[in-house]
Motif scaffolding. Structure first.
Motif, PDB file in Angstrom:
ATOM      1  N   ASP A 178       0.902  -1.286   0.067  1.00  0.00           N
ATOM      2  CA  ASP A 178       0.086  -0.044  -0.004  1.00  0.00           C
ATOM      3  C   ASP A 178       0.738   1.313  -0.254  1.00  0.00           C
ATOM      4  N   ARG A 180       1.923   4.751   1.357  1.00  0.00           N
ATOM      5  CA  ARG A 180       1.890   5.727   2.255  1.00  0.00           C
ATOM      6  C   ARG A 180       1.857   7.154   1.918  1.00  0.00           C
ATOM      7  N   VAL A 190       3.836   0.315   2.906  1.00  0.00           N
ATOM      8  CA  VAL A 190       3.012   0.051   3.791  1.00  0.00           C
ATOM      9  C   VAL A 190       2.119  -1.222   3.594  1.00  0.00           C
ATOM     10  N   GLY A 193      -4.060  -1.973   3.337  1.00  0.00           N
ATOM     11  CA  GLY A 193      -4.888  -1.470   4.194  1.00  0.00           C
ATOM     12  C   GLY A 193      -4.890  -0.374   4.869  1.00  0.00           C
ATOM     13  N   GLU A 194      -3.308  -0.155   4.956  1.00  0.00           N
ATOM     14  CA  GLU A 194      -2.872   0.757   5.904  1.00  0.00           C
ATOM     15  C   GLU A 194      -2.221   2.265   5.015  1.00  0.00           C
ATOM     16  N   GLY A 195      -2.662   2.238   3.813  1.00  0.00           N
ATOM     17  CA  GLY A 195      -2.145   3.385   3.015  1.00  0.00           C
ATOM     18  C   GLY A 195      -3.454   3.942   2.169  1.00  0.00           C
ATOM     19  N   THR A 196      -3.407   4.482   1.137  1.00  0.00           N
ATOM     20  CA  THR A 196      -4.220   5.252   0.506  1.00  0.00           C
ATOM     21  C   THR A 196      -4.483   4.943  -1.200  1.00  0.00           C
ATOM     22  N   SER A 221      10.648  -0.907   3.459  1.00  0.00           N
ATOM     23  CA  SER A 221      10.580  -0.115   4.397  1.00  0.00           C
ATOM     24  C   SER A 221      12.072   0.261   5.142  1.00  0.00           C
ATOM     25  N   ASP A 232       9.772   4.157  12.275  1.00  0.00           N
ATOM     26  CA  ASP A 232       8.620   3.208  12.204  1.00  0.00           C
ATOM     27  C   ASP A 232       8.878   2.047  10.894  1.00  0.00           C
ATOM     28  N   SER A 249      -3.328  -8.589   7.221  1.00  0.00           N
ATOM     29  CA  SER A 249      -3.696  -7.236   6.463  1.00  0.00           C
ATOM     30  C   SER A 249      -4.232  -7.435   4.993  1.00  0.00           C
ATOM     31  N   ARG A 252      -7.660  -8.937   5.322  1.00  0.00           N
ATOM     32  CA  ARG A 252      -8.733  -7.991   5.506  1.00  0.00           C
ATOM     33  C   ARG A 252      -9.162  -7.080   4.216  1.00  0.00           C
ATOM     34  N   THR A 253      -8.049  -6.919   3.285  1.00  0.00           N
ATOM     35  CA  THR A 253      -7.895  -6.274   2.308  1.00  0.00           C
ATOM     36  C   THR A 253      -8.851  -7.068   1.132  1.00  0.00           C
TER      37      THR A 253
END
Length: 270
Positions: A178, A180, A190, A193-196, A221, A232, A249, A252-253
């Motif tokens: 994903d 960031r 990322v 599901g944790e990005g845009t 990362s 992070d 993750s 979930r996506t």
């Protein structure tokens, strides 16, 4: 490999630079009962990459890629990733792809030509969309050549969903990560599901178009390896924790992609 198996992963990607004893690695893969997703050669591009070590002569690089194909074929990967490298020397890339395609066909594997995101991609590629990759593949015209699809690289290209549906039969691998926002560098991805990026739409389109291969979560990362020690950084997370988090993750996506498909067919449906 132990972490992936414990997390319930079906397969693992193979990076040649991480290999030492091939026989030992193959035995460990068999023991873990893991499939083999996309493989990445030590020299991944035909033209030189400013951000990675390697020879400057394209022919030396092509020879190195062919050597990697012969080595990596023993792992039976879903495909072997290839980048163009930056610049405008299209003729060299096309001829290089033909040579690499012939080597791959002889070894019984396929090559996945990977477009790289136009944002921060100038040092990596001359192609940034599925359509760009198709044009190069048509010029090279070899059956062992296909496309490595990467959500991080093409999520923001125009008409990406239409291009997936049109060209999915050319795909030999799918990388998932994903975006960031803001993105600090090319090595700042990322988990799904944790990005845009609209990953549910991308995954839903891949699924509807008939993709049945692996979904390979690939995270860069930076923890200082490429000049930026992000506090992070996911690379600093223990392997077992990160493998489990990546699996959850993605799941979930994937579930969100089902809801997206339902809503496209019947707006307002739950």
């Amino acid at each position: 490999m132990r972490a992936y198996k414990a997390a319930g992963a079906d397969a693992i990607g193979i990076w040649e630079l991480k290999l030492d004893d091939d026989a030992e690695a193959l035995e460990a893969l068999d023991d873990a009962a893991l499939g083999r997703a996309a493989a990445v050669p030590v020299i991944p591009s035909i033209l030189p990459l400013p951000l990675m070590e390697g020879p400057s002569d394209p022919q030396e690089r092509i020879d190195a890629i062919c050597g990697s194909i012969r080595r990596l074929a023993a792992f039976r990967p879903s495909g072997i990733v290839c980048l163009t490298g930056p610049g405008t020397d299209r003729d060299t890339v096309v001829e290089g792809l033909r040579t690499i395609g012939a080597e791959a066909q002889s070894a019984g594997v396929r090559i996945g030509l990977e477009p790289v995101n136009r944002i921060r991609g100038d040092d990596w590629t001359m192609i940034s969309s599925i359509g760009d990759a198709v044009e190069l593949l048509d010029d090279a015209d070899h059956p062992a050549l296909g496309i490595q699809f990467d959500t991080w690289h093409v999520w923001n290209t125009p008409n990406v969903l239409e291009e997936i549906a049109q060209h999915v039969e050319r795909f030999v691998g799918v990388h998932v990560a994903d975006w960031r926002d803001p993105t600090r560098s090319w090595a700042d991805r990322v988990l799904p599901g944790e990005g845009t990026a609209d990953l549910p739409a991308l995954l839903g389109t891949l699924d509807a178009a008939g993709w049945q291969g692996y979904y390979d979560v690939e995270i860069f990362s930076d923890n200082g390896s490429f000049g930026n020690a992000w506090p992070d950084s996911l690379w600093d997370v223990p392997a077992d924790e990160l493998a489990a988090a990546a699996k959850k993750s993605f799941e979930r996506t994937w579930e969100a992609r089902i809801r997206t498909q339902v809503e496209q067919v019947s707006p307002g449906a739950v």
